[in-house]
Design an enzyme around this catalytic site. Structure first.
Site, PDB file in Angstrom:
ATOM      1  N   GLU A 188       0.887  -1.151   0.000  1.00 54.15           N
ATOM      2  CA  GLU A 188       0.000   0.000   0.000  1.00 54.15           C
ATOM      3  C   GLU A 188       0.934   1.212   0.000  1.00 54.15           C
ATOM      4  O   GLU A 188       1.612   1.484   0.991  1.00 54.15           O
ATOM      5  CB  GLU A 188      -0.888  -0.023   1.257  1.00 54.15           C
ATOM      6  CG  GLU A 188      -1.934   1.059   1.263  1.00 54.15           C
ATOM      7  CD  GLU A 188      -2.807   1.018   2.522  1.00 54.15           C
ATOM      8  OE1 GLU A 188      -3.696   1.865   2.626  1.00 54.15           O
ATOM      9  OE2 GLU A 188      -2.586   0.162   3.405  1.00 54.15           O
ATOM     10  N   ASP A 244      -6.047   8.403   9.235  1.00 55.40           N
ATOM     11  CA  ASP A 244      -4.727   8.072   9.765  1.00 55.40           C
ATOM     12  C   ASP A 244      -4.530   8.590  11.185  1.00 55.40           C
ATOM     13  O   ASP A 244      -4.954   9.692  11.524  1.00 55.40           O
ATOM     14  CB  ASP A 244      -3.638   8.654   8.862  1.00 55.40           C
ATOM     15  CG  ASP A 244      -3.543   7.897   7.546  1.00 55.40           C
ATOM     16  OD1 ASP A 244      -3.469   6.670   7.605  1.00 55.40           O
ATOM     17  OD2 ASP A 244      -3.556   8.535   6.479  1.00 55.40           O
TER      18      ASP A 244
END
Length: 268
Positions: free
Chosen positions: A58, A69
């Site tokens: 990724e 995040d």
């Protein structure tokens, strides 16, 4: 397999999962952002992980407001932005990695705004040309993904959508009908980050999704230790480790390689 005959897009991901099945384990896809701690080191870190034998990647495209995040990845992508990392330089990094002979599937992970600014069609076409295999866009729900879906389908590129423990049956049905390549299953409600324990009800979440689809399921958020990695075998088709590797990356390539190796060996 040489770089010239490498499978691409959805085909590459199918082959990746098939190989993991044959080896009776989950596929391991590390996340790492381009440009952190600097551009060259990020490329070397990804190359080192490829050498250790991870299954896919990724590849993080830095963004100023990465909602999904946690603090580790937010701080890293902020540094990457300050280093001048752009969508274009992330694509160039993939191209550079392919030129070095790295064959593992690479998924571009980025938020929707920079991709729209770049041009959705142009991005998908350029990502494919660089050697990427698909897109992971955390803030793109299937309801708003028509353009992305259409272009990715035309180019044979995977387009991954997310499911969480809070997803109801209707949402599961929508995502399972829309996602290609795999479905990203969030292990917990919240943001990415290193955690000591994974949620106890994670198997129930997987069971609910599996009842509606045979599309590979890849788990992320909170997976950070060899013990966590080992627990993915027989539970999901693959898993993503991000924050733990990003934290290691602060110290350079060697700690990233070391942790990656420990995570990979735990699967055998």
């Amino acid at each position: 397999m040489t770089a010239t005959t490498r499978l691409q897009g959805i085909d590459a991901l199918e082959a990746m999962f098939q190989q993991a099945v044959e080896q009776d384990r989950a596929a391991f896809l590390p996340y790492f952002p381009i440009g952190y701690p600097d551009y060259d080191t990020s490329i070397e870190a990804i190359a080192a992980m490829a050498e250790v034998g991870v299954d896919g990647f990724e590849i993080g495209i830095p963004f100023s407001d990465p909602l999904a995040d946690g603090p580790t990845n937010q701080a890293a992508t902020q540094i990457a932005l300050e280093n001048g990392t752009t969508v274009r330089s992330c694509l160039q990094a993939v191209k550079k990695l392919r030129e070095r002979g790295i064959t593992q599937p690479m998924m571009m992970m980025g938020y929707v705004n920079p991709l729209i600014a770049y041009g959705v069609e142009q991005f998908v076409v350029d990502a494919k040309a660089a050697g990427a295999d698909g897109l992971i866009v955390p803030d793109l729900p299937p309801e708003e993904a028509h353009d992305f879906s259409e272009i990715c389908a035309r180019e044979g590129m995977a387009l991954v959508f997310f499911l969480a423990p809070t997803s109801n049956d209707k949402r599961i049905e929508m995502v399972t009908k829309s996602a290609t390549g795999f479905i990203y299953v969030v292990s917990l409600v919240g943001i990415t980050g290193v955690r000591r324990d994974l949620p106890p009800d994670v198997a129930n979440v997987i069971q609910r999704i599996r009842a509606q689809t045979q599309t590979p399921l890849v788990m992320g958020f909170g997976i950070s230790t060899p013990e966590h990695a080992r627990s993915m075998n027989g539970l999901v088709d693959g898993f993503i480790v991000g924050s733990a590797l990003v934290r290691a990356g602060k110290e350079g390539v060697a700690p990233v390689r070391e942790l990656t190796e420990a995570l990979r060996k735990a699967l055998d």
